[in-house]
Design a protein around this motif. Structure first.
Motif, short mmCIF file in Angstrom:
data_model
loop_
_atom_site.label_atom_id
_atom_site.label_comp_id
_atom_site.label_asym_id
_atom_site.label_seq_id
_atom_site.Cartn_x
_atom_site.Cartn_y
_atom_site.Cartn_z
N ILE A 170 0.84 -1.19 0.00
CA ILE A 170 0.00 0.00 0.00
C ILE A 170 0.89 1.24 0.00
N ARG A 171 0.59 2.19 -0.85
CA ARG A 171 1.36 3.44 -0.90
C ARG A 171 1.29 4.15 0.45
N ASP A 172 2.34 4.87 0.78
CA ASP A 172 2.40 5.55 2.08
C ASP A 172 1.23 6.51 2.27
N ASP A 173 0.89 7.25 1.22
CA ASP A 173 -0.19 8.22 1.38
C ASP A 173 -1.54 7.51 1.56
N GLU B 63 2.80 -7.16 4.65
CA GLU B 63 3.83 -6.35 3.98
C GLU B 63 5.22 -6.66 4.53
#
Length: 292
Positions: free
Chosen positions: A35-38, A61
């Protein structure tokens, strides 16, 4: 690359290259999901997020990063080892020294980033498994320290250090990596300095052209076919350097892949059964942790 060249160059450690060749077609089938950090930051703010969902994401993850790091470590090791063998067979002294140096630096990087990872994964296997199952509904288990190590290994790059700033993505100086190899191979720094001298535009990158029988005065000719002899001389001076370097490159990522079998998320790598695990330093402790 022929079998005879592999055995000549890496001796008994050449077995690792066969294992890498066998496991890669299976290991590379895995598809990673992060999942992207944002997006993750937005998810944390959501009222719908629960500890069980968060734990599942974090655990998933973590082991995916471990698998990614182990797999890329082995792929890079294999590429460097192939290069050493090709340059040995071609009797290209400068190419050989450059490849041997690359393998040594890569090995130190792997030891720095991955050596303790299989121990940590094994130690926390129950918590990780519970997170993956979606039943961890109370405390949120974060693995920041482990993830920082994995992130450094996979994403680190050279950047100019800023005073007072710590950046986990800043690659370390080469000397720091070689120092780790030196704990097992005491001559590592001397060996590394010799390889650097050959690969840099220095006298060491030229002097092997001079035949030992060439008189010091008067007329003489350069000898352009001395590469094989120069390679042999370094290997005779440091007889175990390449085999030790390859072993130290392969053991940490192979241990990680073996521990990851515990969670059932990644492809099973049956060729790992061929390794003599009791003979690998640290495996008895890892095995005991996995049983507890």
């Amino acid at each position: 690359m022929t079998e005879s060249t592999k055995r000549k160059v890496f001796k008994e450690a050449a077995f690792y290259l066969d294992i890498i060749d066998e496991i890669m077609p299976v290991a590379l089938k895995h598809e990673y999901t992060f999942i992207r950090d944002d997006a993750f930051a937005e998810l944390i703010k959501s009222e719908k997020i629960t500890p069980s969902v968060l734990n599942r994401i974090l655990s998933s993850e973590l082991i995916d990063k471990a698998h990614l790091a182990a797999t890329t470590a082995l792929l890079r090791t294999k590429r460097w080892a192939d290069a050493v063998c090709l340059m040995d067979a071609a009797e290209n002294f400068l190419g050989w020294a450059s490849s041997a140096r690359g393998l040594l630096e890569s090995s130190g990087d792997i030891v720095d980033g991955l050596l303790n990872m299989p121990f940590s994964l094994a130690k926390h296997h129950r918590v990780i498994a519970q997170g993956l199952s979606g039943t961890a509904s109370q405390d949120v288990h974060r693995y920041s320290e482990l993830e920082h190590k994995l992130d450094h290994f996979v994403f680190a790059k050279w950047m100019r250090p800023k005073k007072g700033e710590e950046n986990i993505l800043r690659a370390k100086d080469n000397a720091a990596y070689i120092e780790l190899i030196g704990r097992v191979m005491p001559t590592a720094l001397i060996y590394y300095q010799r390889l650097c001298g050959i690969t840099h535009p220095s006298n060491a990158s030229l002097q092997y052209f001079y035949d030992d029988d060439t008189p010091t005065g008067g007329h003489f000719k350069l000898a352009a076919a001395t590469d094989g002899r120069a390679i042999a001389a370094i290997c005779e001076e440091f007889p175990t350097a390449l085999s030790v370097t390859l072993t130290m490159s392969c053991n940490p990522p192979l241990l990680i892949l073996r521990v990851l079998h515990k969670f059932g998320k990644h492809p099973k790598l049956s060729p790992l059964k061929r390794l003599h695990w009791p003979g690998i330093k640290g495996w008895p402790d890892i095995e005991q942790s996995l049983k507890s």
